[in-house]
Motif scaffolding. Structure first.
Motif, PDB file in Angstrom:
ATOM      1  N   LYS A 198      67.360 -18.465  67.148  1.00 10.02           N
ATOM      2  CA  LYS A 198      67.139 -19.564  68.092  1.00 10.02           C
ATOM      3  C   LYS A 198      67.315 -19.062  69.520  1.00 10.02           C
ATOM      4  CE  LYS A 198      66.813 -22.655  64.764  1.00 10.02           C
ATOM      5  NZ  LYS A 198      65.548 -23.361  64.474  1.00 10.02           N
ATOM      6  N   ILE A 199      66.366 -19.402  70.379  1.00 12.67           N
ATOM      7  CA  ILE A 199      66.399 -18.990  71.780  1.00 12.67           C
ATOM      8  C   ILE A 199      66.138 -20.224  72.633  1.00 12.67           C
ATOM      9  CG2 ILE A 199      65.298 -17.557  73.549  1.00 12.67           C
ATOM     10  CD1 ILE A 199      64.580 -15.596  71.317  1.00 12.67           C
ATOM     11  N   GLU A 200      66.969 -20.413  73.648  1.00 11.70           N
ATOM     12  CA  GLU A 200      66.833 -21.561  74.530  1.00 11.70           C
ATOM     13  C   GLU A 200      65.852 -21.247  75.663  1.00 11.70           C
ATOM     14  OE1 GLU A 200      68.105 -24.632  74.281  1.00 11.70           O
ATOM     15  OE2 GLU A 200      68.928 -24.064  72.330  1.00 11.70           O
ATOM     16  N   GLY A 201      65.167 -22.278  76.124  1.00 13.76           N
ATOM     17  CA  GLY A 201      64.222 -22.120  77.215  1.00 13.76           C
ATOM     18  C   GLY A 201      64.041 -23.428  77.972  1.00 13.76           C
ATOM     19  N   ARG A 202      63.271 -23.349  79.050  1.00 12.44           N
ATOM     20  CA  ARG A 202      62.954 -24.514  79.865  1.00 12.44           C
ATOM     21  C   ARG A 202      61.471 -24.506  80.202  1.00 12.44           C
ATOM     22  NH1 ARG A 202      66.781 -28.598  80.028  1.00 12.44           N
ATOM     23  NH2 ARG A 202      68.827 -27.621  79.877  1.00 12.44           N
ATOM     24  N   VAL A 203      60.905 -25.706  80.299  1.00  7.89           N
ATOM     25  CA  VAL A 203      59.500 -25.825  80.695  1.00  7.89           C
ATOM     26  C   VAL A 203      59.385 -25.467  82.175  1.00  7.89           C
ATOM     27  CG1 VAL A 203      57.552 -27.394  80.982  1.00  7.89           C
ATOM     28  CG2 VAL A 203      58.992 -27.549  78.942  1.00  7.89           C
ATOM     29  N   ARG A 204      58.567 -24.481  82.470  1.00  8.86           N
ATOM     30  CA  ARG A 204      58.354 -24.091  83.864  1.00  8.86           C
ATOM     31  C   ARG A 204      57.264 -24.930  84.498  1.00  8.86           C
ATOM     32  NH1 ARG A 204      54.883 -20.847  86.666  1.00  8.86           N
ATOM     33  NH2 ARG A 204      55.723 -19.827  88.530  1.00  8.86           N
ATOM     34  N   SER A 205      56.159 -25.110  83.801  1.00  8.58           N
ATOM     35  CA  SER A 205      55.050 -25.888  84.338  1.00  8.58           C
ATOM     36  C   SER A 205      54.104 -26.243  83.205  1.00  8.58           C
ATOM     37  CB  SER A 205      54.297 -25.102  85.429  1.00  8.58           C
ATOM     38  OG  SER A 205      53.759 -23.909  84.873  1.00  8.58           O
ATOM     39  N   ALA A 206      53.215 -27.178  83.473  1.00  7.12           N
ATOM     40  CA  ALA A 206      52.170 -27.587  82.538  1.00  7.12           C
ATOM     41  C   ALA A 206      50.846 -27.623  83.289  1.00  7.12           C
ATOM     42  CB  ALA A 206      52.483 -28.950  81.929  1.00  7.12           C
ATOM     43  N   THR A 207      49.788 -27.197  82.619  1.00  8.67           N
ATOM     44  CA  THR A 207      48.491 -27.162  83.289  1.00  8.67           C
ATOM     45  C   THR A 207      47.936 -28.553  83.544  1.00  8.67           C
ATOM     46  OG1 THR A 207      47.341 -27.005  81.154  1.00  8.67           O
ATOM     47  CG2 THR A 207      47.988 -24.939  82.232  1.00  8.67           C
TER      48      THR A 207
END
Length: 390
Positions: free
Chosen positions: A268-277
């Protein structure tokens, strides 16, 4: 009594005796009814082993406590809108570079191979080219013209100050100097664009980024055309994850939403949404979301496939019944939860929906408030499967 009467009497007595012996033999050959023996009282410290009937587990309170099976009511409310998506690990656009030959020529030197570390500005190879010689000659000629124009301008300025030459001659010399300087800048820019080496006949293949060589198709002595790929360099520490979402779910995703990434080996690796097209690709019919890993990203490599769960903050799923993920079990082809009864638990078939944050939405088969087994519900499943196997 006559002999005849005695004969009849003896035959009758024989028949009665035979009938009596036959009934006794039949009684003896009948299966005996087992004697019911009352089981001894169960030790209070040892839980009674569950008894099963079909998909029902009979177990008392002592057994539930000893097995550490927790019972809780099924909840009602909104389930976080965790959107599942397939994703691909890529290098960030400024962390990967494709190195090409800036002019046609022959590869004469190779300094790096696949896997070698590279710093920004390092030379990976040299390509000997006729174009390089021409560019070097143009640069030298432009520099010579600048020198000559500078001298002419200085001479005219001196003559004007002495009153010997006209002011117009000085202005002409200054214009010639400006033209020569422009040609020199152009020649220098051309030399810099092709990475002209100091020998004036080779073009250097220079890395614009730091990282490692991930591809090196160049061979020593090979003739290459202009813009032929010779090396590929990438920084494995600077990554981004590109996730593809259904168009219906894309509007719910916001920058900064939490993302849980799962690799093929279960990490499991945590992340964050940077942007959406914000648009849908016409070929894949999916919307693209860019995710930046925030923890554990060093274990990822470019080109790796992962599964993403995006906890969208722009909306929640429909309300309904939610239960802990540990409460949902699979028996055969059925998805079940174990409902608490007076004698133990009963396997209740349900229809499971979305999963998010350790909770599962139940779309049918269960009502809110029903008491079910949560923690260690798999023990009840094991008892049911064992009974079925026996």
């Amino acid at each position: 009594m006559t002999s005849k009467n005695r004969l009849y009497t003896g035959a009758a007595l024989g028949l009665v005796a035979a009938a009596t012996l036959g009934f006794g033999a039949a009684r003896l050959t009948q299966p005996s009814t087992p004697t019911t023996v009352e089981a001894p009282a169960t030790n209070a410290a040892t839980p009674r082993k569950p008894a099963l009937s079909s998909q029902v587990v009979a177990i008392d309170e002592r057994g539930i406590t000893a097995s550490q099976i927790e019972v809780a009511p099924a909840g009602a409310g909104a389930l976080d809108a965790a959107i599942p998506a397939s994703a691909n690990v890529e290098s960030t656009p400024d962390a990967e570079a494709v190195l090409t030959a800036r002019a046609p020529g022959t590869v004469t030197r190779i300094f790096k191979r696949i896997g070698d570390p590279v710093r920004q500005g390092d030379t990976l190879a040299l390509v000997e080219s006729r174009d390089a010689s021409q560019i070097a000659a143009d640069r030298s000629a432009a520099a010579a013209r600048v020198t000559l124009a500078n001298r002419q301008t200085a001479r005219e300025r001196s003559l004007v100050s002495q009153g010997v030459s006209a002011r117009a001659d000085l202005e002409t010399a200054q214009a010639s100097l400006a033209v020569a300087q422009a040609d020199a800048r152009r020649a220098s820019a051309a030399a810099g664009a092709v990475r002209l080496s100091s020998d004036g006949r080779s073009i250097a293949v220079v890395s614009p980024v730091s990282g490692r060589v991930t591809a090196a198709p160049a061979n020593l002595g090979q003739y290459v055309a202009a813009e032929t790929e010779l090396f590929r360099v990438a920084d494995p520490r600077r990554l981004q994850i590109t996730a593809s979402l259904p168009p219906a779910d894309a509007p719910r995703v916001r920058a900064g939403d939490r993302v849980e990434l799962t690799t093929s080996d279960g990490r499991k690796i945590e992340g964050r949404v940077r942007s959406a097209t914000g648009v849908v690709d016409p070929e894949s019919r999916a919307a693209t979301v860019i995710v930046t890993p925030t923890a554990g990203g060093t274990t990822l490599v470019p080109g790796q496939l992962v599964q993403a769960r995006i906890f969208a903050s722009g909306g929640v799923a429909k309300t309904g019944v939610t239960v802990p993920q540990d409460a949902v079990q699979t028996i055969g082809a059925q998805t079940v939860v174990f409902v608490r009864t007076n004698v133990g638990f009963r396997a209740q078939p349900v229809q499971a929906g979305e999963r998010s944050g350790g909770m599962v939405a139940i779309t049918s088969g269960l009502t809110a408030g029903t008491r079910i087994a949560t923690t260690n519900a798999f023990l009840l499943k094991a008892e049911v499967e064992k009974e079925s196997a026996e």
